[in-house]
Design an enzyme around this catalytic site. Structure first.
Site, PDB file in Angstrom:
ATOM      1  N   GLU A  71       0.865  -1.097   0.100  1.00 52.74           N
ATOM      2  CA  GLU A  71      -0.054  -0.043  -0.040  1.00 52.74           C
ATOM      3  C   GLU A  71       0.817   1.239  -0.009  1.00 52.74           C
ATOM      4  OE1 GLU A  71      -2.821  -0.152  -0.689  1.00 52.74           O
ATOM      5  OE2 GLU A  71      -3.288  -2.447  -0.347  1.00 52.74           O
TER       6      GLU A  71
ATOM      7  N   HIS B 148      -1.309  -5.987   1.927  1.00 52.74           N
ATOM      8  CA  HIS B 148      -2.357  -6.688   1.891  1.00 52.74           C
ATOM      9  C   HIS B 148      -2.363  -8.088   1.248  1.00 52.74           C
ATOM     10  CE1 HIS B 148      -5.977  -3.206   2.326  1.00 52.74           C
ATOM     11  NE2 HIS B 148      -6.240  -4.455   3.088  1.00 52.74           N
TER      12      HIS B 148
ATOM     13  N   CYS C  65      -7.977  -1.504   7.600  1.00 51.84           N
ATOM     14  CA  CYS C  65      -6.507  -1.604   7.070  1.00 51.84           C
ATOM     15  C   CYS C  65      -6.104  -0.253   6.612  1.00 51.84           C
ATOM     16  CB  CYS C  65      -6.126  -2.621   5.869  1.00 51.84           C
ATOM     17  SG  CYS C  65      -6.729  -4.511   6.404  1.00 51.84           S
TER      18      CYS C  65
HETATM   19  N1  PCA Z   1      -8.790  -6.691   6.027  1.00 49.39           N
HETATM   20  C1  PCA Z   1      -9.644  -5.592   6.314  1.00 49.39           C
HETATM   21  C2  PCA Z   1      -9.701  -5.216   7.688  1.00 49.39           C
HETATM   22  C3  PCA Z   1      -9.037  -6.195   8.507  1.00 49.39           C
HETATM   23  C4  PCA Z   1      -8.395  -7.246   7.294  1.00 49.39           C
HETATM   24  O1  PCA Z   1      -7.743  -8.114   7.461  1.00 49.39           O
HETATM   25  C5  PCA Z   1      -9.451  -4.481   5.222  1.00 49.39           C
HETATM   26  O2  PCA Z   1      -8.786  -4.639   4.090  1.00 49.39           O
HETATM   27  O3  PCA Z   1      -9.626  -3.271   5.697  1.00 49.39           O
END
Ligand code: PCA
Length: 230
Positions: A93, A180, A156
């Site tokens: 990200e 992610h 996240c």
């Molecule tokens: N993914 C979610 C919140 C917790 C997670 O593991 C997200 O992408 O915001």
């Protein structure tokens, strides 16, 4: 004996890498982020000591959890992990938006819509991990990865925003970033099993998955690259 010479910013201190992993959410029993965090916790990677901690998928509890971790772990680098359902690669990200706009309620039942994370904060904060270098080392290692321009508007994104804001208040630079992760193969198998049982398995395409071993290797590579650039 001489008294120990006081040192500022002790260069001999082992680096501490804070790795956070979100707990399962949205009725799932697993979160790859949590599994990877647990496997890495306590390990030494390229001279960096991994301090692994779970994070709640709950916006009310998240900010205090972030400040407690910053105060108690005193990390040199922060790498947070979360699941991105349907993604096939490691998403590195780039930024966190100052937005809470939850597509689903969090684990505490909260669902803010069109709200700022911090009303007085900047519209966006940029990840301070070496994202392009991490992308390159992951690709060189044969692991599919991509710099991503949105971490979403759920927990996240709020996590990355929170750590970047906390780190910006420190005297020393503490690179922070967010990875992610795709579903684990077992999660996709469970999804297929359930849709088969419910009679909803009409479509023949299923979401992609990545093995726990490869996800672990990806985060290890990210930790090594982050240290090389810090
Ligand atoms: N993914 C979610 C919140 C917790 C997670 O593991 C997200 O992408 O915001």
């Amino acid at each position: 004996t001489y008294p120990a010479t006081p040192q500022t910013g002790n260069p001999m201190r082992e680096r501490i890498i804070l790795v956070t992993g979100f707990e399962p959410y949205a009725g799932r029993s697993l979160n790859p982020a949590h599994e990877v965090m647990q496997q890495l916790a306590g390990r030494n990677i390229a001279g960096g000591q991994v301090s692994g901690h779970p994070l709640p998928v709950a916006i009310e509890a998240l900010p205090s959890r972030i400040s407690t971790l910053m105060d108690e772990v005193k990390p040199d680098i922060v790498i947070s992990l979360g699941l991105y359902p349907g993604e096939s690669v490691i998403r590195i990200e780039r930024a966190a938006l100052n937005v809470l706009d939850f597509p689903i309620a969090d684990n505490a039942g909260d669902r803010p819509l069109d709200q700022p994370i911090c009303p007085t904060g900047p519209a966006a904060l940029m990840a301070t991990l070496p994202i392009r270098a991490i992308e390159k080392t992951l690709l060189t290692a044969g692991i599919p990865a991509q710099v991503s321009n949105t971490a979403g508007t759920y927990l996240c994104n709020a996590c990355l925003y929170g750590f970047l804001q906390a780190a910006s208040r420190l005297q020393r630079p503490v690179p922070c970033g967010f990875l992610h992760l795709p579903y684990l193969p077992q999660q996709v198998a469970d999804l297929l099993m359930r849709s088969r049982e419910k009679g909803t398995a009409e479509l023949n395409s299923a979401p992609p998955a990545m093995s726990l071993d490869l996800q672990l290797k990806a985060v290890e590579v990210a930790i090594i690259t982050a240290q090389d650039h810090t």
